[in-house]
Design a protein around this motif. Structure first.
Motif, short mmCIF file in Angstrom:
data_model
loop_
_atom_site.label_atom_id
_atom_site.label_comp_id
_atom_site.label_asym_id
_atom_site.label_seq_id
_atom_site.Cartn_x
_atom_site.Cartn_y
_atom_site.Cartn_z
N GLU B 83 -1.63 -4.17 -4.90
CA GLU B 83 -1.63 -5.13 -5.39
C GLU B 83 -2.02 -4.85 -7.21
O GLU B 83 -2.11 -3.77 -7.09
CB GLU B 83 -3.50 -5.47 -5.33
CG GLU B 83 -3.98 -5.24 -5.60
CD GLU B 83 -5.78 -5.67 -4.52
OE1 GLU B 83 -5.94 -6.89 -4.26
OE2 GLU B 83 -6.98 -5.90 -5.78
N THR B 84 -1.78 -5.29 -7.96
CA THR B 84 -2.16 -4.54 -9.35
C THR B 84 -3.79 -5.21 -9.99
O THR B 84 -3.98 -6.31 -9.97
CB THR B 84 -0.79 -4.79 -10.21
OG1 THR B 84 -1.08 -6.35 -10.44
CG2 THR B 84 0.72 -4.59 -9.74
N LYS B 120 5.31 -5.81 -8.15
CA LYS B 120 3.96 -6.73 -8.17
C LYS B 120 4.18 -6.16 -6.18
O LYS B 120 4.17 -5.74 -6.43
CB LYS B 120 4.92 -8.19 -8.50
CG LYS B 120 6.28 -8.62 -7.96
CD LYS B 120 6.45 -9.06 -8.18
CE LYS B 120 8.02 -9.50 -7.36
NZ LYS B 120 8.97 -8.38 -7.86
#
Lengths: 181, 154
Positions: B83-84, B120
């Protein structure tokens, strides 16, 4: 059937209760100890762990001292050394506190609120009580908290020679920002 | 008297010139030390190249041993973005061990933020950065390893 509905309702309530504790692993802490003699002692940590329980009003932060990043390599070395933070011996700085005016902060309603926070700040292995204010911005499910305060380094046993020489502020400004989603 | 002073003069001159040279050299060294900035991480050699999940398991097994080996070293980590996460105006990349919730988190150098923002969840990536070490989070009740001044190498 009624029992099933009751059970589902209970599960939903429990789920909602868990959701009241929000966490992030990307809170930021900025540290500014610059003086007229030295513009170098400032850095930040963008990988701070933080939690906020909107029901209980509890907040907590956990910062790895070595994660503070400085522009200048020598300054980062000094910051982590035994003269300053002694990060090998005291690897974490933490805060555990409570919002004392929780009724004034409407986590369910979009808006900007002022929260009074009191708790224990641990730096360099020394724990001291701290009281500060925070700005809380609620926007949908997201809650952003920001707080500025100063810390007297001497209170936490940080007494490096650069502080005495006026190159490091005796009371650095700390800015804490956390975005909970 | 004038004979004595003319004999001393070259000696004093030499001392003065040596002192001045030392003073200038010292000032130059101090200037460079305190105006130096961290070099671009993408241009530095990595001390280790590791697989993200294997690396994380080393910390979970013994973070004191892993910290002795990896803390403050430049390391290239290969793995998949889980995840970011926004960090103020910047972005952090996380690789998470979904079985234990232990994670590695990468904060980027200013000049590499634009590349990081393109990533992403699910992307395979190699990230090089300065390892700040790992520790157990009392808040999240899991192990985490942090990196600073990161750059994407692939």
């Amino acid at each position: 059937m009624k029992k099933s509905i009751l059970f589902l309702a209970l599960v939903s309530v429990m789920g909602a209760s868990y959701a009241q504790k929000k966490t992030t692993t990307s809170a930021t802490i900025s540290f500014d100890a610059t003086t007229k003699l030295d513009a170098l002692p400032k850095g930040d940590n963008k990988t701070v762990v933080a939690s906020l329980d909107t029901k209980k009003g509890t907040v907590a932060f956990e910062s790895v001292v070595k994660s503070f990043s400085f522009a200048n390599p020598k300054m980062q070395e000094h910051f982590n050394s035994g003269m300053w933070m002694d990060s090998d011996k005291f690897p974490k700085a933490t805060f555990k506190g409570t919002i004392t005016n929780l009724a004034d902060v409407k986590f369910a309603t979009d808006g900007t609120y002022k929260a009074n926070v009191t708790g224990d700040l641990t730096i360099h292995g020394v724990t001291k009580p701290v009281t500060t204010t925070a700005t809380v911005v609620v926007s949908g499910k997201a809650v952003t908290t920001t707080s500025d305060f100063t810390v007297a380094l001497a209170d936490y046993g940080v007494n490096g020679p650069a502080i005495g020489a006026g190159k490091v502020a005796t009371d650095p400004k700390i800015t804490v920002m956390a975005e909970f989603k | 008297m004038s004979v004595v002073s003319s004999k001393r003069s070259p000696w004093i001159k030499r001392v003065l010139i040596a002192g001045l040279t030392l003073l200038i050299a010292g000032a130059v060294v101090i200037y460079f030390i305190f105006t130096e900035k961290f070099t671009d991480t993408s241009k530095k050699d990595a001390a280790f190249t590791v697989n993200a999940m294997d690396f994380l398991r080393e910390f979970q097994k013994s973070d004191s041993l892993a910290n002795k080996k990896y803390a403050e070293q430049i390391i290239t980590v290969r793995g998949r973005v889980t995840e970011t996460e926004a960090a103020d105006t910047t972005i952090n990349i996380k690789m998470i061990d979904t079985a234990t919730a232990a994670y590695i988190i990468f904060a980027f150098q200013q000049q590499h933020l634009a590349e990081a923002k393109q990533l992403k969840a699910g992307d395979s990536v190699s990230i090089k950065g300065s390892c700040s070490g790992g520790t157990y989070s009392d808040i999240l009740e899991t192990e985490f390893v942090t990196f600073k001044r990161c750059a994407i190498t692939k």
